[in-house]
Design an enzyme around this catalytic site. Structure first.
Site, PDB file in Angstrom:
ATOM      1  N   GLY A   1       0.831  -1.203   0.000  1.00 60.34           N
ATOM      2  CA  GLY A   1       0.000   0.000   0.000  1.00 60.34           C
ATOM      3  C   GLY A   1       0.865   1.253   0.000  1.00 60.34           C
ATOM      4  O   GLY A   1       1.759   1.381   0.831  1.00 60.34           O
TER       5      GLY A   1
ATOM      6  N   LEU B   1       0.955   0.374   7.720  1.00 66.58           N
ATOM      7  CA  LEU B   1       1.208   0.912   6.380  1.00 66.58           C
ATOM      8  C   LEU B   1       2.578   1.559   6.197  1.00 66.58           C
ATOM      9  O   LEU B   1       2.683   2.589   5.524  1.00 66.58           O
ATOM     10  CB  LEU B   1       0.119   1.928   6.017  1.00 66.58           C
TER      11      LEU B   1
ATOM     12  N   CYS C   1      -7.901  -0.406   5.552  1.00 71.75           N
ATOM     13  CA  CYS C   1      -6.770  -0.851   6.360  1.00 71.75           C
ATOM     14  C   CYS C   1      -7.137  -0.775   7.839  1.00 71.75           C
ATOM     15  O   CYS C   1      -7.427   0.290   8.353  1.00 71.75           O
ATOM     16  CB  CYS C   1      -5.539  -0.016   6.090  1.00 71.75           C
TER      17      CYS C   1
ATOM     18  N   ASN D   1      -9.866  -7.804   2.777  1.00 72.86           N
ATOM     19  CA  ASN D   1      -8.710  -7.349   3.531  1.00 72.86           C
ATOM     20  C   ASN D   1      -8.699  -8.146   4.845  1.00 72.86           C
ATOM     21  O   ASN D   1      -9.533  -9.037   5.045  1.00 72.86           O
ATOM     22  CB  ASN D   1      -8.808  -5.838   3.774  1.00 72.86           C
TER      23      ASN D   1
ATOM     24  N   GLY E   1      -6.628 -16.342   2.839  1.00 76.99           N
ATOM     25  CA  GLY E   1      -6.213 -17.678   3.247  1.00 76.99           C
ATOM     26  C   GLY E   1      -5.973 -18.666   2.134  1.00 76.99           C
ATOM     27  O   GLY E   1      -5.958 -19.881   2.369  1.00 76.99           O
TER      28      GLY E   1
ATOM     29  N   THR F   1      -0.702 -14.168   2.916  1.00 73.94           N
ATOM     30  CA  THR F   1       0.095 -14.780   3.986  1.00 73.94           C
ATOM     31  C   THR F   1       0.796 -16.079   3.559  1.00 73.94           C
ATOM     32  O   THR F   1       1.889 -16.384   4.050  1.00 73.94           O
ATOM     33  CB  THR F   1      -0.835 -15.021   5.193  1.00 73.94           C
TER      34      THR F   1
HETATM   35  C1  LIG Z   1       1.945  -8.196   6.672  1.00 73.05           C
HETATM   36  C2  LIG Z   1       0.738  -7.786   5.873  1.00 73.05           C
HETATM   37  C3  LIG Z   1       0.684  -6.512   5.305  1.00 73.05           C
HETATM   38  C4  LIG Z   1      -0.423  -6.103   4.560  1.00 73.05           C
HETATM   39  N1  LIG Z   1      -0.437  -4.865   4.003  1.00 73.05           N
HETATM   40  C5  LIG Z   1      -1.487  -4.482   3.222  1.00 73.05           C
HETATM   41  C6  LIG Z   1      -1.483  -3.217   2.555  1.00 73.05           C
HETATM   42  O1  LIG Z   1      -0.523  -2.432   2.647  1.00 73.05           O
HETATM   43  N2  LIG Z   1      -2.564  -2.887   1.805  1.00 73.05           N
HETATM   44  C7  LIG Z   1      -3.628  -3.734   1.654  1.00 73.05           C
HETATM   45  O2  LIG Z   1      -4.562  -3.392   0.939  1.00 73.05           O
HETATM   46  N3  LIG Z   1      -3.643  -4.939   2.260  1.00 73.05           N
HETATM   47  C8  LIG Z   1      -2.605  -5.341   3.038  1.00 73.05           C
HETATM   48  N4  LIG Z   1      -2.615  -6.584   3.638  1.00 73.05           N
HETATM   49  C9  LIG Z   1      -3.777  -7.465   3.461  1.00 73.05           C
HETATM   50  C10 LIG Z   1      -3.532  -8.531   2.382  1.00 73.05           C
HETATM   51  O3  LIG Z   1      -3.294  -7.934   1.123  1.00 73.05           O
HETATM   52  C11 LIG Z   1      -4.714  -9.506   2.284  1.00 73.05           C
HETATM   53  O4  LIG Z   1      -5.870  -8.785   1.947  1.00 73.05           O
HETATM   54  C12 LIG Z   1      -4.977 -10.249   3.583  1.00 73.05           C
HETATM   55  O5  LIG Z   1      -3.769 -10.601   4.193  1.00 73.05           O
HETATM   56  C13 LIG Z   1      -5.835 -11.506   3.403  1.00 73.05           C
HETATM   57  O6  LIG Z   1      -5.219 -12.436   2.550  1.00 73.05           O
HETATM   58  P1  LIG Z   1      -4.361 -13.713   3.073  1.00 73.05           P
HETATM   59  O7  LIG Z   1      -5.193 -14.432   4.070  1.00 73.05           O
HETATM   60  O8  LIG Z   1      -4.052 -14.503   1.841  1.00 73.05           O
HETATM   61  O9  LIG Z   1      -3.133 -13.125   3.689  1.00 73.05           O
HETATM   62  C14 LIG Z   1      -1.510  -6.996   4.384  1.00 73.05           C
HETATM   63  C15 LIG Z   1      -1.446  -8.280   4.949  1.00 73.05           C
HETATM   64  C16 LIG Z   1      -0.350  -8.688   5.684  1.00 73.05           C
HETATM   65  C17 LIG Z   1      -0.328 -10.068   6.269  1.00 73.05           C
END
Ligand SMILES: Cc1cc2nc3c(=O)[nH]c(=O)nc-3n(C[C@H](O)[C@H](O)[C@H](O)COP(=O)(O)O)c2cc1C
Ligand SMILES: Cc1cc2nc3c(=O)[nH]c(=O)nc-3n(C[C@H](O)[C@H](O)[C@H](O)COP(=O)(O)OP(=O)(O)OC[C@H]3O[C@@H](n4cnc5c(N)ncnc54)[C@H](O)[C@@H]3O)c2cc1C
Ligand code: FES
Lengths: 305, 246
Positions: free
Chosen positions: A46, A73, A129, A191, A245, A267
């Site tokens: 982001g 962020l 966020c 998110n 996930g 993740t």
């Molecule tokens: C360490 C970390 C940082 C993240 N930073 C952002 C970000 O800057 N902007 C955003 O839109 N989502 C951010 N996310 C959310 C992820 O893009 C995603 O929507 C969320 O982790 C769910 O997906 P997952 O279960 O596959 O991780 C972040 C997630 C993690 C774990």
């Protein structure tokens, strides 16, 4: 030969496997693990107008089947992105989506204009966020505010506009509908889910408590994401990019079954840094073996199931 | 070079209560330097667990670890012949230079210093290795030059910090390198600074990505009068003790 490609508005993706914002850096950081330019796209960390240092204190907490983060962020800001990160994306031929976040409508307008001026082909608005105080979360939970925000960004940006939704809301359907009416080209969801980790240590007869409150991600949130996408896909027609996930080909197919056109991997990149490329190969192999020639064929067939 | 490896456990032993030594080989990992670390995939866990390298030769990595939670429990249960998936090499390195070097380790923090000591001795640098443990039963066997235990059950009684001035006085190091719990590291870095001796410290933070992208493991550094973020996983784990904001 199978064709894994898709198009969202005029934005071409070689395949539906995208890496999620905040988990993959700005450009080719995962090159030691993956052929990054084989991915459908990389969503950048982001980006805000000004650089941000992020939150103080512990930022990560592992939980059952996932993790909580409160990064806050931290990012280099749009100028350093353009000067240092964008040239690498271009040189390495990496298809990317710029994820942007703001505190005010003005911030989003400025960022959208900059994206337009630099002919960036796709942007994803982070309106959700969970760990920036007084920040963008407000847009993500209020359908009127969200409608106005997306409409004005739309006026300032002609290429592919994706809006990323938060699961921490009362009516997913209302927000998705607002985003579509405001002219967005696609929705991505979800998110992170608001969560809290507590660690209690019993030392010298007393308790020491550590807590980390932030956004939960990883396997644990997959059911939340499936339900969210299932609900919004019934009320909007624009493409949906599923996030939450996703770790295996089975997960990808499940999300197709509730209406997703593409997926983002977050993740899971930490657990298996080569996962994104592996999923592309797994999907291609599955389609070859089962005689699906295009992604559309596969998705239609799954959705009839 | 790709950094995800599948290795084979060659040896695993409980060397002290809850402290293990594991050796694993992998044809794809050919080199890893002192200070760099590996991050091990643990069944059922989301995040890989980072461990310093205590030795490396013939494609075989040695890690010494203390059992703390689920990840180290999993690794401690591996058997000879089992597969082990890990990322490596990660992080930056200690500087290898021919200087009279004082190594200060406390507890499991001695592990990366074993490999560093070997590398320094290979280039002919003189080293003095001082190690602190809680008690005799916690001492990790090695040819240390100085040992202290908090309860005095072996070697000098007290924290290694209590003896730092005396050791500096006698050994007159040109450089100090330390890996230890945070309070010890801070004390060592500040003492080194007081004596105007360059000091490298190996830091720890809970990590997610291990490659600097998630910004989960940042610490503050002051450089040229300005405070800035640095990631322990990629910019570190080795830092100039003077630059760390303690
Ligand atoms: C360490 C970390 C940082 C993240 N930073 C952002 C970000 O800057 N902007 C955003 O839109 N989502 C951010 N996310 C959310 C992820 O893009 C995603 O929507 C969320 O982790 C769910 O997906 P997952 O279960 O596959 O991780 C972040 C997630 C993690 C774990
Ligand atoms: C660069 C680096 C090198 C390391 N080298 C070694 C080593 O050589 N030998 C060794 O025994 N340990 C080392 N550690 C610490 C090791 O990573 C943790 O002990 C391990 O991750 C704990 O995992 P767990 O699942 O067993 O415990 P968890 O259940 O995850 O946690 C148990 C406790 O350990 C703490 N912890 C968890 N992860 C870390 C972490 N990454 N760093 C510090 N504390 C943590 C938690 O806060 C908690 O208090 C190193 C850490 C880093 C960052
Ligand atoms: S662990 Fe991701 S930046 Fe250090």
């Amino acid at each position: 030969m199978v064709d894994l490609s898709l198009k969202i508005k005029d934005f071409d993706l070689k395949n539906p496997i995208i890496t999620a914002s905040g988990t993959y850096g700005y450009n080719n950081e995962f090159d030691d693990f993956c052929e990054v330019n084989k991915l459908g796209a990389v969503v950048t960390k982001g980006i805000t107008l000004e650089p941000r240092l992020g939150n103080e204190g512990e930022r990560i907490f592992e939980t059952y089947g996932g993790m909580i983060n409160r990064i806050g962020l931290e990012n280099v800001g749009i100028q350093a992105f353009l000067d240092e990160k964008l040239p690498v994306l271009q040189k390495c031929n990496i298809n990317f989506i710029l994820n942007i976040a703001g505190n005010t409508v003005e911030d989003y307008i400025k960022l959208a204009k900059i994206a337009q001026e630099n002919d960036i082909k796709a942007i994803e608005l982070n309106v959700s966020c969970p760990n920036v105080k007084c920040g963008c979360i407000e847009f993500g939970v209020n359908k009127q505010a969200l409608y106005e925000l997306v409409s004005i960004v739309r006026k300032n940006y002609d290429n592919c506009l994706i809006v990323k939704l938060s699961p921490n809301v009362t009516s997913a359907e209302d927000l998705a509908t607002a985003v579509q009416s405001a002219g967005a080209d696609a929705v991505s969801a979800i998110n992170t889910v608001r969560g809290m980790g507590v660690k209690l240590d019993f030392i010298n007869g007393g308790f020491k408590k550590t807590t980390v409150s932030g956004g939960l991600s990883g396997k644990a949130i997959k059911p939340v994401a499936l339900s969210f996408i299932d609900r919004i896909s019934k009320v909007i027609d624009i493409p949906i990019i599923a996030i939450g996930g996703i770790c295996t080909l089975a997960d990808v197919l499940e999300f197709f079954s509730v209406g997703a056109k593409a997926v983002q991997i977050g993740t899971a990149n930490f657990t298996h840094p080569d996962i994104a490329e592996k999923l592309i190969n797994d999907l291609e192999k599955f389609m070859l073996e089962n005689n699906f020639s295009t992604l559309d064929d596969l998705q239609k067939k799954i959705q009839k199931s | 070079m790709k950094k995800n490896h599948i290795g084979t456990v060659e040896n695993i032993q409980e060397i002290n209560k809850n402290v293990y030594s594991i050796e694993f080989s992998s044809p794809t990992l050919e080199k890893i330097s002192a200070g760099e670390y590996v991050s091990i995939l643990c069944d059922g866990l989301t995040l890989r667990r980072p461990f310093s390298v205590a030795n490396f030769e013939n494609n075989t990595t040695t890690v010494l670890f203390k059992k703390r939670g689920g990840g180290t429990e999993y690794i401690s249960n591996l058997k000879i012949g089992d597969k082990i998936e890990f990322s490596a090499p990660l992080g930056n390195t200690f500087t290898i230079e021919n200087k009279k070097t004082l190594l200060i380790g406390a507890g499991i923090g001695v592990a990366p210093l074993f490999y560093l000591e070997k590398k320094l001795n290979e280039i002919g640098a003189e080293t003095f290795f001082a190690a602190g443990f809680l008690s005799e039963s916690d001492i990790i066997e090695h040819d240390f030059d100085f040992v202290s235990t908090d309860d005095g059950s072996n070697g000098n009684k007290g924290s290694i910090c209590d003896y730092l001035e005396q050791i500096i006085e006698e050994f007159k190091p040109e450089k100090i390198v330390s890996c230890a719990p945070h309070p010890v590291l801070k004390f060592v870095a500040q003492t080194a600074q007081k004596h105007k001796i360059p000091c490298e410290v190996a830091m720890e933070k809970v990590m997610a990505c291990g490659i600097g992208v998630c910004r989960g493991c940042v610490i503050s550094l002051k450089k040229d009068g300005k405070t800035q973020n640095a990631t322990v996983c990629k910019d570190g784990p080795v830092f100039n003790g003077e630059e760390v904001v303690w």
